[in-house]
Design a protein around this motif. Structure first.
Motif, PDB file in Angstrom:
ATOM      1  N   LEU A  99      81.304  86.488  27.384  1.00 18.44           N
ATOM      2  CA  LEU A  99      80.217  86.754  26.439  1.00 18.44           C
ATOM      3  C   LEU A  99      79.515  85.432  26.172  1.00 18.44           C
ATOM      4  CD1 LEU A  99      78.577  88.305  24.286  1.00 18.44           C
ATOM      5  CD2 LEU A  99      80.437  87.819  22.677  1.00 18.44           C
ATOM      6  N   TRP A 100      78.249  85.336  26.584  1.00 20.31           N
ATOM      7  CA  TRP A 100      77.476  84.118  26.385  1.00 20.31           C
ATOM      8  C   TRP A 100      76.625  84.269  25.126  1.00 20.31           C
ATOM      9  CZ3 TRP A 100      77.700  79.341  27.146  1.00 20.31           C
ATOM     10  CH2 TRP A 100      76.580  78.509  27.106  1.00 20.31           C
ATOM     11  N   GLY A 101      76.822  83.374  24.146  1.00 21.68           N
ATOM     12  CA  GLY A 101      76.058  83.449  22.893  1.00 21.68           C
ATOM     13  C   GLY A 101      76.842  84.145  21.791  1.00 21.68           C
TER      14      GLY A 101
ATOM     15  N   ARG B  93      76.773  77.082  22.698  1.00 23.77           N
ATOM     16  CA  ARG B  93      76.482  75.641  22.769  1.00 23.77           C
ATOM     17  C   ARG B  93      77.199  74.833  21.698  1.00 23.77           C
ATOM     18  NH1 ARG B  93      70.239  75.524  20.620  1.00 23.77           N
ATOM     19  NH2 ARG B  93      70.572  76.939  18.885  1.00 23.77           N
ATOM     20  N   ASN B  94      77.855  75.510  20.745  1.00 26.96           N
ATOM     21  CA  ASN B  94      78.415  74.790  19.605  1.00 26.96           C
ATOM     22  C   ASN B  94      79.909  75.125  19.462  1.00 26.96           C
ATOM     23  OD1 ASN B  94      79.252  74.230  16.902  1.00 26.96           O
ATOM     24  ND2 ASN B  94      77.105  74.029  16.307  1.00 26.96           N
ATOM     25  N   ARG B  95      80.767  74.163  19.791  1.00 27.86           N
ATOM     26  CA  ARG B  95      82.214  74.423  19.800  1.00 27.86           C
ATOM     27  C   ARG B  95      82.733  74.813  18.411  1.00 27.86           C
ATOM     28  NH1 ARG B  95      86.479  73.929  22.933  1.00 27.86           N
ATOM     29  NH2 ARG B  95      85.349  72.899  24.606  1.00 27.86           N
TER      30      ARG B  95
ATOM     31  N   PRO C  14      65.397  84.333  22.278  1.00 30.55           N
ATOM     32  CA  PRO C  14      64.548  85.050  23.225  1.00 30.55           C
ATOM     33  C   PRO C  14      64.897  84.679  24.665  1.00 30.55           C
ATOM     34  CG  PRO C  14      63.232  84.110  21.440  1.00 30.55           C
ATOM     35  CD  PRO C  14      64.612  83.585  21.275  1.00 30.55           C
ATOM     36  N   PHE C  15      65.069  85.699  25.487  1.00 30.49           N
ATOM     37  CA  PHE C  15      65.521  85.470  26.857  1.00 30.49           C
ATOM     38  C   PHE C  15      64.471  84.739  27.680  1.00 30.49           C
ATOM     39  CE2 PHE C  15      68.242  88.623  25.110  1.00 30.49           C
ATOM     40  CZ  PHE C  15      69.480  88.372  25.675  1.00 30.49           C
ATOM     41  N   ALA C  16      63.198  84.955  27.357  1.00 28.23           N
ATOM     42  CA  ALA C  16      62.145  84.238  28.082  1.00 28.23           C
ATOM     43  C   ALA C  16      62.273  82.731  27.853  1.00 28.23           C
ATOM     44  CB  ALA C  16      60.770  84.728  27.630  1.00 28.23           C
TER      45      ALA C  16
ATOM     46  N   GLY D 259      70.583  97.202  25.009  1.00 32.82           N
ATOM     47  CA  GLY D 259      70.772  97.405  23.574  1.00 32.82           C
ATOM     48  C   GLY D 259      70.077  98.685  23.139  1.00 32.82           C
ATOM     49  N   HIS D 260      69.723  98.748  21.858  1.00 32.51           N
ATOM     50  CA  HIS D 260      68.963  99.904  21.389  1.00 32.51           C
ATOM     51  C   HIS D 260      67.682 100.028  22.204  1.00 32.51           C
ATOM     52  CE1 HIS D 260      66.283 102.112  18.584  1.00 32.51           C
ATOM     53  NE2 HIS D 260      67.321 102.903  18.608  1.00 32.51           N
ATOM     54  N   ASP D 261      67.134  98.891  22.609  1.00 27.04           N
ATOM     55  CA  ASP D 261      66.112  98.885  23.655  1.00 27.04           C
ATOM     56  C   ASP D 261      66.851  98.554  24.940  1.00 27.04           C
ATOM     57  OD1 ASP D 261      64.274  98.917  21.435  1.00 27.04           O
ATOM     58  OD2 ASP D 261      64.662  96.787  21.296  1.00 27.04           O
TER      59      ASP D 261
ATOM     60  N   ALA E 213      62.490  86.317  16.491  1.00 26.95           N
ATOM     61  CA  ALA E 213      62.074  85.196  17.344  1.00 26.95           C
ATOM     62  C   ALA E 213      61.461  85.704  18.647  1.00 26.95           C
ATOM     63  CB  ALA E 213      63.282  84.301  17.640  1.00 26.95           C
ATOM     64  N   SER E 214      62.027  86.782  19.199  1.00 24.24           N
ATOM     65  CA  SER E 214      61.488  87.333  20.452  1.00 24.24           C
ATOM     66  C   SER E 214      60.077  87.870  20.226  1.00 24.24           C
ATOM     67  CB  SER E 214      62.380  88.471  20.979  1.00 24.24           C
ATOM     68  OG  SER E 214      63.641  87.969  21.303  1.00 24.24           O
ATOM     69  N   PHE E 215      59.884  88.509  19.075  1.00 21.06           N
ATOM     70  CA  PHE E 215      58.575  89.042  18.757  1.00 21.06           C
ATOM     71  C   PHE E 215      57.558  87.920  18.568  1.00 21.06           C
ATOM     72  CE2 PHE E 215      55.530  91.754  16.649  1.00 21.06           C
ATOM     73  CZ  PHE E 215      55.623  92.867  17.462  1.00 21.06           C
TER      74      PHE E 215
HETATM   75  N1  LIG Z   1      67.521  95.180  22.792  1.00 22.79           N
HETATM   76  C1  LIG Z   1      67.784  95.301  21.511  1.00 22.79           C
HETATM   77  O1  LIG Z   1      67.828  96.403  21.000  1.00 22.79           O
HETATM   78  C2  LIG Z   1      68.059  94.058  20.700  1.00 22.79           C
HETATM   79  C3  LIG Z   1      68.621  94.157  19.424  1.00 22.79           C
HETATM   80  C4  LIG Z   1      68.928  92.976  18.746  1.00 22.79           C
HETATM   81  C5  LIG Z   1      68.666  91.740  19.320  1.00 22.79           C
HETATM   82  N2  LIG Z   1      68.073  91.702  20.557  1.00 22.79           N
HETATM   83  C6  LIG Z   1      67.793  90.417  21.214  1.00 22.79           C
HETATM   84  O2  LIG Z   1      69.009  89.696  21.328  1.00 22.79           O
HETATM   85  C7  LIG Z   1      68.736  88.307  21.286  1.00 22.79           C
HETATM   86  C8  LIG Z   1      69.677  87.661  20.289  1.00 22.79           C
HETATM   87  O3  LIG Z   1      69.368  88.065  18.989  1.00 22.79           O
HETATM   88  P1  LIG Z   1      70.186  87.444  17.754  1.00 22.79           P
HETATM   89  O4  LIG Z   1      69.561  87.953  16.514  1.00 22.79           O
HETATM   90  O5  LIG Z   1      71.623  87.572  17.984  1.00 22.79           O
HETATM   91  O6  LIG Z   1      69.766  85.896  17.918  1.00 22.79           O
HETATM   92  P2  LIG Z   1      70.351  84.608  17.166  1.00 22.79           P
HETATM   93  O7  LIG Z   1      71.096  84.999  15.950  1.00 22.79           O
HETATM   94  O8  LIG Z   1      69.214  83.660  17.041  1.00 22.79           O
HETATM   95  O9  LIG Z   1      71.411  84.036  18.217  1.00 22.79           O
HETATM   96  C9  LIG Z   1      70.991  83.342  19.342  1.00 22.79           C
HETATM   97  C10 LIG Z   1      72.201  82.815  20.086  1.00 22.79           C
HETATM   98  O10 LIG Z   1      71.738  81.995  21.153  1.00 22.79           O
HETATM   99  C11 LIG Z   1      72.392  80.726  21.092  1.00 22.79           C
HETATM  100  N3  LIG Z   1      71.541  79.721  21.713  1.00 22.79           N
HETATM  101  C12 LIG Z   1      70.267  79.403  21.374  1.00 22.79           C
HETATM  102  N4  LIG Z   1      69.832  78.422  22.179  1.00 22.79           N
HETATM  103  C13 LIG Z   1      70.839  78.122  23.042  1.00 22.79           C
HETATM  104  C14 LIG Z   1      70.981  77.220  24.094  1.00 22.79           C
HETATM  105  N5  LIG Z   1      70.000  76.377  24.443  1.00 22.79           N
HETATM  106  N6  LIG Z   1      72.155  77.179  24.770  1.00 22.79           N
HETATM  107  C15 LIG Z   1      73.161  78.010  24.434  1.00 22.79           C
HETATM  108  N7  LIG Z   1      73.079  78.897  23.428  1.00 22.79           N
HETATM  109  C16 LIG Z   1      71.924  78.957  22.739  1.00 22.79           C
HETATM  110  C17 LIG Z   1      72.645  80.520  19.625  1.00 22.79           C
HETATM  111  O11 LIG Z   1      73.606  79.511  19.456  1.00 22.79           O
HETATM  112  P3  LIG Z   1      73.797  78.753  18.025  1.00 22.79           P
HETATM  113  O12 LIG Z   1      74.551  79.714  17.158  1.00 22.79           O
HETATM  114  O13 LIG Z   1      74.610  77.573  18.386  1.00 22.79           O
HETATM  115  O14 LIG Z   1      72.441  78.442  17.496  1.00 22.79           O
HETATM  116  C18 LIG Z   1      73.126  81.929  19.260  1.00 22.79           C
HETATM  117  O15 LIG Z   1      74.453  82.119  19.703  1.00 22.79           O
HETATM  118  C19 LIG Z   1      67.257  88.155  20.963  1.00 22.79           C
HETATM  119  O16 LIG Z   1      66.566  87.917  22.161  1.00 22.79           O
HETATM  120  C20 LIG Z   1      66.865  89.530  20.425  1.00 22.79           C
HETATM  121  O17 LIG Z   1      65.513  89.833  20.672  1.00 22.79           O
HETATM  122  C21 LIG Z   1      67.780  92.825  21.237  1.00 22.79           C
END
Ligand SMILES: NC(=O)c1ccc[n+]([C@@H]2O[C@H](COP(=O)([O-])OP(=O)(O)OC[C@H]3O[C@@H](n4cnc5c(N)ncnc54)[C@H](OP(=O)(O)O)[C@@H]3O)[C@@H](O)[C@H]2O)c1
Length: 416
Positions: free
Chosen positions: A10-12, A41-43, A89-91, A141-143, A186-188
């Motif tokens: 699981l990444w992230g 990225r954060n141990r 955001p994945f982009a 996900g939900h999307d 953030a993605s939006f």
């Molecule tokens: N498809 C769907 O229905 C759905 C629903 C919900 C979310 N999403 C998408 O899921 C994504 C995550 O959402 P979230 O709310 O969980 O975001 P979030 O709380 O901002 O978490 C982002 C994660 O990415 C990590 N990260 C950021 N920059 C990084 C880097 N350079 N290297 C390694 N790790 C990095 C962060 O680490 P740190 O904790 O160390 O900052 C954190 O673990 C978004 O793109 C969102 O749009 C989609």
């Protein structure tokens, strides 16, 4: 079946969705004896997450690196059979990871709802993924799992009953209770920035077939429009429709499923996804108010000054999301109406328990990752970029029904 050090990474694991996904994955992998690792990225944050995991989760391996470090991504993805990512955001943060999974033949799923990035990844890596055998599945996900698997369910029912698919399907979101996380915001915001800087962004967003393969980007559907001030009457469900933020994204995924599976829904298949209010003048006004509010929000997001204000004072920040109470009391329902050329109508209801933005999303993502790992030899598609329905179909539908709180049910069937 490939043998690697980990079944799933699981990444992230530290973000709003990542923490919940870590929890579900630790529990489910524990039940099934799968080897899980968590990364980010954060141990320190990862150790805190690990310390709160159920069962033997607090013994999991931790992998620390940066999403932009291509060498680290290469080495990490070579250690697992499946990588599941919530780093968005994945982009902005996802491209090196997808490239590494493709190069190493590692299966992958994520939560992206960013069609322009999905298009870029498919264009860059589809050929290599075919060669290495990596199954890459965005939008788990939900999307867009409920829409994509829901249409497939309805079409399976149509085939079983009448031997042919519905020519037209409309999805109506009839209930949506919950919140959204910082990463979604953030993605939006990133999408709104791209609108200004990337000349292709608007064209791609409007193209209903943007995710279909080259040469397959035509069909009966008109342009996808983001939050049009438009309400229409749905005669099948006797209620007013209102725009739905994720409709254009989910529609592109459903149309891609049809195209890459060689048109099981037919070449003239038409699809639309909106939300629904109710009948009468009250229903019309509720729909209109929502449409106007949605458009105003979009305008506020498009103007840099108000976008900055919303970002600082209103929208959730990274790592933030709905409270436990909102996550657990949330739920959603969509109704899908399918019509055959002779006027026969089928209706299906898909429901989900838990808020769509975090709880339900992370339960579905967990099942998608488990499906890629555990059902590896039962999945029939080869390496390449797939949709949830195209890659995992019935296998995933059964899993999300049993373990992620979703239900798929045929509610009406009127022969012409
Ligand atoms: N498809 C769907 O229905 C759905 C629903 C919900 C979310 N999403 C998408 O899921 C994504 C995550 O959402 P979230 O709310 O969980 O975001 P979030 O709380 O901002 O978490 C982002 C994660 O990415 C990590 N990260 C950021 N920059 C990084 C880097 N350079 N290297 C390694 N790790 C990095 C962060 O680490 P740190 O904790 O160390 O900052 C954190 O673990 C978004 O793109 C969102 O749009 C989609």
């Amino acid at each position: 079946m490939m043998d690697r050090e980990f079944d799933i990474i699981l990444w992230g694991a530290t973000g709003a969705t990542g923490r919940r996904a870590a929890h579900h994955l630790a529990r489910r992998c524990g039940e099934h004896g799968l080897r899980l690792a968590i990364g980010g990225r954060n141990r320190d944050k990862l150790e805190t997450v690990r310390g709160n995991l159920p069962g033997a989760g607090n013994e999991l391996a931790i992998l620390v690196g940066d999403s932009h470090d291509a060498a680290f991504m290469g080495a990490m993805t070579a250690r697992a059979r499946v990588v599941v990512s919530t780093v968005g955001p994945f982009a902005l943060y996802g491209s090196e990871l997808v490239a590494a999974c493709v190069a190493n033949g590692t299966h992958y799923c994520d939560l992206t709802a960013e069609p322009q990035w999905m298009r870029a990844m498919i264009d860059a890596h589809q050929q290599t993924a075919r060669e290495t055998g990596a199954r890459i599945v965005h939008a788990c996900g939900h999307d867009s799992i409920p829409s994509d698997l829901g249409v497939q369910f309805l079409q399976d029912e149509a085939m079983a009953r009448y031997g042919r698919p519905c020519k037209r399907v409309t999805t109506r979101v009839t209930r949506m209770k919950g919140g959204f996380s910082g990463g979604t915001a953030a993605s939006f915001l990133n999408a709104m920035r791209l609108r200004e800087t990337d000349p292709d962004f608007g064209r791609l967003s409007a193209d209903p077939y943007a995710l279909c393969p080259e040469g397959e980007r035509q069909g009966p559907d008109g342009p996808d429009r983001m939050m049009p001030v438009e309400v229409t009457w749905d005669a099948d469900l006797q209620a007013w429709t209102k725009p739905y933020f994720m409709g254009p994204m989910n529609s592109k995924v459903v149309r891609r499923t049809n195209a890459i599976m060689d048109y099981p829904y037919g070449r003239d298949f038409s699809y639309q996804e909106t939300a629904l209010t109710r009948g009468g003048i009250g229903g019309w006004w509720a729909a209109m108010r929502y449409a106007i509010f949605g458009r105003m929000l979009l305008i506020a997001m498009a103007i840099p000054a108000s976008r900055g204000l919303l970002q600082r004072h209103v929208l959730p920040k990274s790592g933030e999301g709905p409270s436990k109470e909102v996550r657990e009391s949330g739920s959603y329902e969509i109704v899908q109406v399918g019509e055959m050329p002779d006027g026969t109508v089928l209706k299906a209801r898909i429901t989900g328990q838990g808020d769509p933005g975090v709880r339900s999303t992370t339960l579905m993502l967990t099942e998608a990752a488990l499906c890629l790992a555990e059902d590896e030899s039962r999945i029939v598609v080869a390496g390449g970029f797939w949709t949830p329905a195209a890659a995992m179909g019935r296998l995933l539908r059964d899993r999300v029904t049993e373990h992620a709180g979703l239900s798929f049910e045929l509610i009406a069937n009127h022969e012409a």
